[in-house]
Design a protein around this motif. Structure first.
Motif, short mmCIF file in Angstrom:
data_model
loop_
_atom_site.label_atom_id
_atom_site.label_comp_id
_atom_site.label_asym_id
_atom_site.label_seq_id
_atom_site.Cartn_x
_atom_site.Cartn_y
_atom_site.Cartn_z
N THR A 172 10.53 6.59 2.97
CA THR A 172 10.15 6.68 1.56
C THR A 172 9.34 5.47 1.14
OG1 THR A 172 12.16 7.94 1.09
CG2 THR A 172 11.03 6.97 -0.78
N MET A 173 9.75 4.28 1.59
CA MET A 173 9.02 3.07 1.22
C MET A 173 7.61 3.09 1.82
SD MET A 173 10.13 -0.94 1.52
CE MET A 173 9.51 -1.33 3.14
N ILE A 174 7.50 3.53 3.08
CA ILE A 174 6.17 3.61 3.70
C ILE A 174 5.27 4.57 2.94
CG2 ILE A 174 4.94 4.40 5.77
CD1 ILE A 174 7.29 3.35 7.43
N SER A 175 5.81 5.73 2.56
CA SER A 175 5.00 6.71 1.84
C SER A 175 4.59 6.17 0.48
CB SER A 175 5.77 8.03 1.69
OG SER A 175 6.89 7.87 0.84
N ASP A 176 5.49 5.46 -0.22
CA ASP A 176 5.14 4.89 -1.52
C ASP A 176 4.04 3.85 -1.40
OD1 ASP A 176 6.99 6.48 -2.74
OD2 ASP A 176 8.50 4.92 -3.02
N LEU A 177 4.14 2.99 -0.39
CA LEU A 177 3.12 1.96 -0.20
C LEU A 177 1.77 2.58 0.17
CD1 LEU A 177 5.17 -0.78 1.71
CD2 LEU A 177 4.59 -0.69 -0.72
N LEU A 178 1.79 3.62 1.01
CA LEU A 178 0.54 4.28 1.37
C LEU A 178 -0.09 4.97 0.17
CD1 LEU A 178 1.40 5.84 4.86
CD2 LEU A 178 -0.11 3.92 4.39
N LEU A 179 0.73 5.58 -0.68
CA LEU A 179 0.22 6.24 -1.88
C LEU A 179 -0.44 5.23 -2.83
CD1 LEU A 179 3.04 8.82 -2.67
CD2 LEU A 179 0.69 9.33 -2.00
N VAL A 180 0.17 4.05 -2.94
CA VAL A 180 -0.42 3.00 -3.79
C VAL A 180 -1.79 2.59 -3.25
CG1 VAL A 180 -0.17 0.58 -4.45
CG2 VAL A 180 1.75 2.13 -4.69
N LEU A 181 -1.94 2.55 -1.92
CA LEU A 181 -3.22 2.18 -1.32
C LEU A 181 -4.26 3.30 -1.44
CD1 LEU A 181 -2.01 0.41 1.96
CD2 LEU A 181 -3.02 -0.68 -0.05
N MET A 196 -1.02 -7.83 -6.43
CA MET A 196 -0.24 -6.78 -7.08
C MET A 196 0.46 -5.91 -6.05
SD MET A 196 0.78 -5.51 -9.91
CE MET A 196 -0.32 -6.28 -11.10
N PHE A 197 -0.25 -5.60 -4.96
CA PHE A 197 0.35 -4.77 -3.91
C PHE A 197 1.53 -5.48 -3.26
CE2 PHE A 197 0.63 -3.57 0.59
CZ PHE A 197 0.89 -2.22 0.45
N LEU A 198 1.40 -6.80 -3.04
CA LEU A 198 2.49 -7.57 -2.44
C LEU A 198 3.72 -7.57 -3.35
CD1 LEU A 198 3.49 -9.38 -0.15
CD2 LEU A 198 2.48 -11.34 -1.36
N ARG A 199 3.49 -7.74 -4.65
CA ARG A 199 4.60 -7.71 -5.60
C ARG A 199 5.28 -6.35 -5.60
NH1 ARG A 199 2.27 -9.63 -11.22
NH2 ARG A 199 4.35 -8.90 -11.86
N TYR A 200 4.48 -5.30 -5.52
CA TYR A 200 5.06 -3.94 -5.49
C TYR A 200 5.85 -3.73 -4.20
CZ TYR A 200 5.38 1.14 -5.47
OH TYR A 200 5.85 2.42 -5.43
N ARG A 246 -4.94 5.96 -9.22
CA ARG A 246 -4.11 6.28 -10.39
C ARG A 246 -2.72 5.71 -10.24
NH1 ARG A 246 -4.80 12.64 -10.21
NH2 ARG A 246 -4.25 12.09 -8.06
N ILE A 247 -2.18 5.71 -9.02
CA ILE A 247 -0.84 5.15 -8.78
C ILE A 247 -0.90 3.63 -8.90
CG2 ILE A 247 0.99 4.90 -7.08
CD1 ILE A 247 0.26 7.65 -6.03
N ARG A 248 -1.99 3.00 -8.42
CA ARG A 248 -2.13 1.56 -8.57
C ARG A 248 -2.17 1.16 -10.03
NH1 ARG A 248 -5.88 2.03 -4.25
NH2 ARG A 248 -7.66 1.72 -5.63
N TYR A 249 -2.87 1.98 -10.82
CA TYR A 249 -2.96 1.70 -12.25
C TYR A 249 -1.59 1.82 -12.90
CZ TYR A 249 -4.32 2.09 -17.14
OH TYR A 249 -4.43 1.91 -18.48
N GLY A 250 -0.86 2.86 -12.45
CA GLY A 250 0.48 3.06 -13.00
C GLY A 250 1.38 1.89 -12.66
N ALA A 251 1.23 1.32 -11.45
CA ALA A 251 2.06 0.18 -11.05
C ALA A 251 1.77 -1.03 -11.92
CB ALA A 251 1.81 -0.15 -9.57
N ARG A 252 0.49 -1.22 -12.30
CA ARG A 252 0.16 -2.35 -13.15
C ARG A 252 0.73 -2.16 -14.54
NH1 ARG A 252 -5.05 -1.51 -10.82
NH2 ARG A 252 -5.52 -3.08 -9.25
N GLY A 253 0.69 -0.89 -14.95
CA GLY A 253 1.19 -0.61 -16.28
C GLY A 253 2.68 -0.86 -16.38
N GLY A 254 3.43 -0.69 -15.24
CA GLY A 254 4.86 -0.94 -15.23
C GLY A 254 5.14 -2.41 -15.26
#
Length: 342
Positions: free
Chosen positions: A321-330, A2-6, A334-342
């Motif tokens: 911005t991309m680095i910060s988004d990826l770090l936040l997902v890790l 999921m992280f790779l897809r994001y 709650r952000i990981r859950y939100g990514a799955r929901g999208g």
């Protein structure tokens, strides 16, 4: 998976955004009437220099400046063939600087990596100062520690970068024998990388890093303190305290993690802020970064040089911005859950 897809999705959106930014940058650069060559042609004709006019007219044709603005953009970006075929940003041709009469790549070559180096050092300085001071100020709220950290923060925010640069410029050399100006000793300019050159660069980085990073560290410290105080006032912290959790563990287990999210998200804003904020500092301290070149290009309407530097700053912004988004997902489930929901 999921992280790779994001990550792939964020990379794709970054490229789309960079494309849109390139259109905006090129359009804004060309908003003022005329350009460098048009102004030069007018001056040459006024003084009767026919040979200079012929050369300027040739350059206008050579770099497609006599074509409609939309066609100029497509050629500059490398999406359409110009007088010399496909030769634009996509092909690694950054254009010609009319002000310096050299290819843009030659002007910004060393300046690009020195700009990245200075600003990465400033970002590391910001986090090394803001993280401990922000947490300490929140943990010791309304004590002399908090008041001292707050005073340091307000002082950092209130002091202009160029003034701080001038002060350190003088006293750093007088009392600590720190080098004055530049990012390396003149003897190493244009020389291949070596250990003496690295030592010279590191020594020259001390003052610029402190000057450029001070205001960012002060602002981030204040935000982290406010976020920590908000988390420490929530019921789950009181419950953990009542159960006898050790103060250090209580501070780091949840409140710091929750307060750290905006801290990580600031990476995207910090990099471009450092670059733009270091322009005046670079002029004052004589740093070999892209700041002085950008200032000169904008003043003289040297469009290819200005456009490339602005695109470089935009790229730094998007990468941050991309680095910060990826770090936040890790970091945040709650952000990981939100990514799955999208």
């Amino acid at each position: 998976m999921m992280f790779l897809r994001y990550a792939v999705y964020r990379l794709f959106t970054m490229l789309i955004t960079l494309f849109v930014v390139s259109i905006l940058v090129f359009a804004i650069i060309n908003l003022p009437p005329g350009d460098y060559l048009s102004n030069q042609i007018a001056e040459l004709r006024a003084t009767g220099q026919a040979e200079g006019v012929a050369k300027a007219e040739f350059l206008r044709t050579e770099y497609a400046l006599d074509r409609p603005i939309w066609e100029q953009y497509l050629i500059w970006a490398g999406f359409a063939p110009g007088p010399n075929g496909f030769s634009g940003l996509l092909q690694g041709d950054f254009g010609w600087s009319f002000e310096f009469d050299r290819p843009v790549a030659e002007i910004v070559g060393d300046a690009l990596w020195l700009t990245v180096l200075v600003n990465l050092a400033a970002v590391l300085f910001v986090y090394m100062i803001a993280l401990p001071l922000g947490v300490l100020a929140a943990a010791k709220s309304e004590t002399w520690v908090d008041y001292t950290a707050g005073f340091i923060g307000y002082l950092g925010l209130a002091t202009p970068n160029f003034l701080l640069a001038l002060i350190l410029f003088y006293y750093g050399h007088k009392y600590f024998d720190l080098p004055i100006g530049g990012l390396m000793d003149p003897i190493y300019e244009g020389e291949p990388m070596s250990w003496p050159k690295v030592k010279s660069i590191l020594l020259h980085l001390i003052i610029p890093t402190f000057v450029i990073g001070t205001s960012g560290a002060a602002a981030m410290m204040q935000r982290l303190r406010a976020n920590m105080l908000d988390e420490l006032s929530k019921p789950y912290v009181e419950t953990a305290r009542a159960k006898g959790m050790a103060p250090a563990r209580l501070l780091t287990k949840y409140p710091l993690r929750m307060a750290f999210n905006p801290f990580v998200a600031d990476i995207g804003n910090l990099l471009p802020a450092m670059v733009s904020g270091s322009v005046l500092v670079s002029v004052v301290l004589g740093l070999q970064t892209i700041g002085p070149s950008l200032l000169t290009a904008l003043k003289s309407q040297d469009q290819f040089l200005a456009a490339f530097i602005l695109m470089f700053v935009a790229l730094l912004t998007l990468i941050g911005t991309m680095i910060s988004d990826l770090l936040l997902v890790l970091l945040d489930p709650r952000i990981r859950y939100g990514a799955r929901g999208g």
